[in-house]
Design an enzyme around this catalytic site. Sequence first.
Site, short mmCIF file in Angstrom:
data_model
loop_
_atom_site.label_atom_id
_atom_site.label_comp_id
_atom_site.label_asym_id
_atom_site.label_seq_id
_atom_site.Cartn_x
_atom_site.Cartn_y
_atom_site.Cartn_z
N ARG A 57 -10.23 -37.03 -23.30
CA ARG A 57 -10.59 -35.97 -22.35
C ARG A 57 -9.58 -35.87 -21.21
O ARG A 57 -9.35 -34.81 -20.65
CB ARG A 57 -12.00 -36.19 -21.80
CG ARG A 57 -12.34 -35.18 -20.74
CD ARG A 57 -13.77 -35.09 -20.25
NE ARG A 57 -14.61 -36.23 -20.36
CZ ARG A 57 -14.63 -37.28 -19.50
NH1 ARG A 57 -13.80 -37.32 -18.47
NH2 ARG A 57 -15.48 -38.25 -19.69
N ASP A 182 -4.52 -13.68 -11.70
CA ASP A 182 -4.72 -13.69 -13.15
C ASP A 182 -3.50 -13.00 -13.76
O ASP A 182 -3.33 -11.79 -13.62
CB ASP A 182 -6.02 -12.95 -13.50
CG ASP A 182 -6.35 -13.02 -15.00
OD1 ASP A 182 -5.41 -13.10 -15.82
OD2 ASP A 182 -7.54 -12.98 -15.34
N LYS A 207 -4.89 -14.91 -25.08
CA LYS A 207 -4.22 -13.63 -25.29
C LYS A 207 -2.79 -13.87 -25.79
O LYS A 207 -2.61 -14.26 -26.93
CB LYS A 207 -4.30 -12.80 -24.02
CG LYS A 207 -5.72 -12.71 -23.42
CD LYS A 207 -6.69 -11.93 -24.29
CE LYS A 207 -8.15 -12.10 -23.90
NZ LYS A 207 -8.50 -11.88 -22.51
#
Length: 389
Positions: A57, A182, A207
Amino acid sequence: MSKGKLDLSKLAPQTRLIAAGREQSEHGFISPAVYHGSTILLPDVDTFRNRPYAYARRGTPTSKALEQAIAGLEGGYDAVITPSGLSAISTTLLAYLNAGDHLLVTDAVYSPARHFCDTVLKRLGIETSYFDPGIGSGIAAMIRSNTRLVYCETPGAQTMEIPDIPAIAAAAHDRGCLMMLDNSWSGGYYFRSFEHSCDISLQSATKYLGGHSDVMMGCVTTTKEAWAPLKAAYGAMGLCAGPDDIYLTLRGIRTLDVRLARHMSSAIRVAEWLRGRAEVDTVLHPALSNAPGNEIWKRDFKGSTGLFSIILKPCSDTALKALIDGFQLIGLGFGWGGFESLCSPFTPTRVATAWKAQGPAIRFHIGLEDPNDIIADLKDGFRRLTAAA
Ligand SMILES: *Cc1c(COP(=O)(O)O)cnc(C)c1O
């Protein structure tokens, strides 16, 4: 890599995409291994106390390679990777904001991010105000003594406004606020957030970085000064992306330059064609001359990508459905950035500004098909639209 550490900062952006993170590879392999694991066995107590990797993790050589590649791509100090773009947004907001703080968000923000601000942040006592993406330095008037962060997106989701990021960032910094962006549309490649005074640049890596519609991923990159709160909150929240998805995102980054160049040229071609159609009222593509945002886009961006929107002349819902439902190549769905063309009709949410379009709006993502085939699909669509009207 075996030949010693390359100074990536001296290389062209395209070369950096190829070289970044490669020092995590072993045994001469070009790409780092994919580690499926949780536990990492440590050979002795000394290594246990000075471990390079403690637990999956907290990072693996694969995640380290992707973080390095993303930090290099964005031109920032360091990066974290998150299991989705939305978790990159929520992690960032939780990292920097405290109860009683005020947040300024563009009215053109990605709508699930708006939902996070209006629900979770509100419940935690963090107030959000939305601003007109065209506000520029006028944002100064909205900054309060408890405003901590200004959150912007360029271009605006769906509606494609190009804010004056340097002017907004200057006003934010003047009052001690951080500037968060963003940067998904540009893939971090055509807009250099840190050269335009941002402190935090995040992306939905789902994306263009992934680029093949087969991965969910997010990333956040910051300056050195802004790094510590992000890293701390990221670790505290226990976020970790899956190893295969990390690998696929790193693989996607290697071809970002050539993919984006094709998305750019094909989308401009299709957008120009749409601009000549009688059924179309407005084409919202910032790289088209005289389009909204074109002046600032020319000043601040190094290229455009495959995503833009149009507003149709007013037509019936039956006509809109006839246009979209019959597309053969252009898919109907969310999650742009892959190799395939997509569309989605939209009505934007607005609280600080008004959406004045008379006709329906559609967002297109132009993929890597031959643009002539996409144009033929659209031409057939407009024939159906006219027949249904
Ligand atoms: C898709 C998208 C997100 C969210 O990313 P996911 O990876 O889908 O969680 C955030 N911002 C923008 C601009 C997006 O288009």
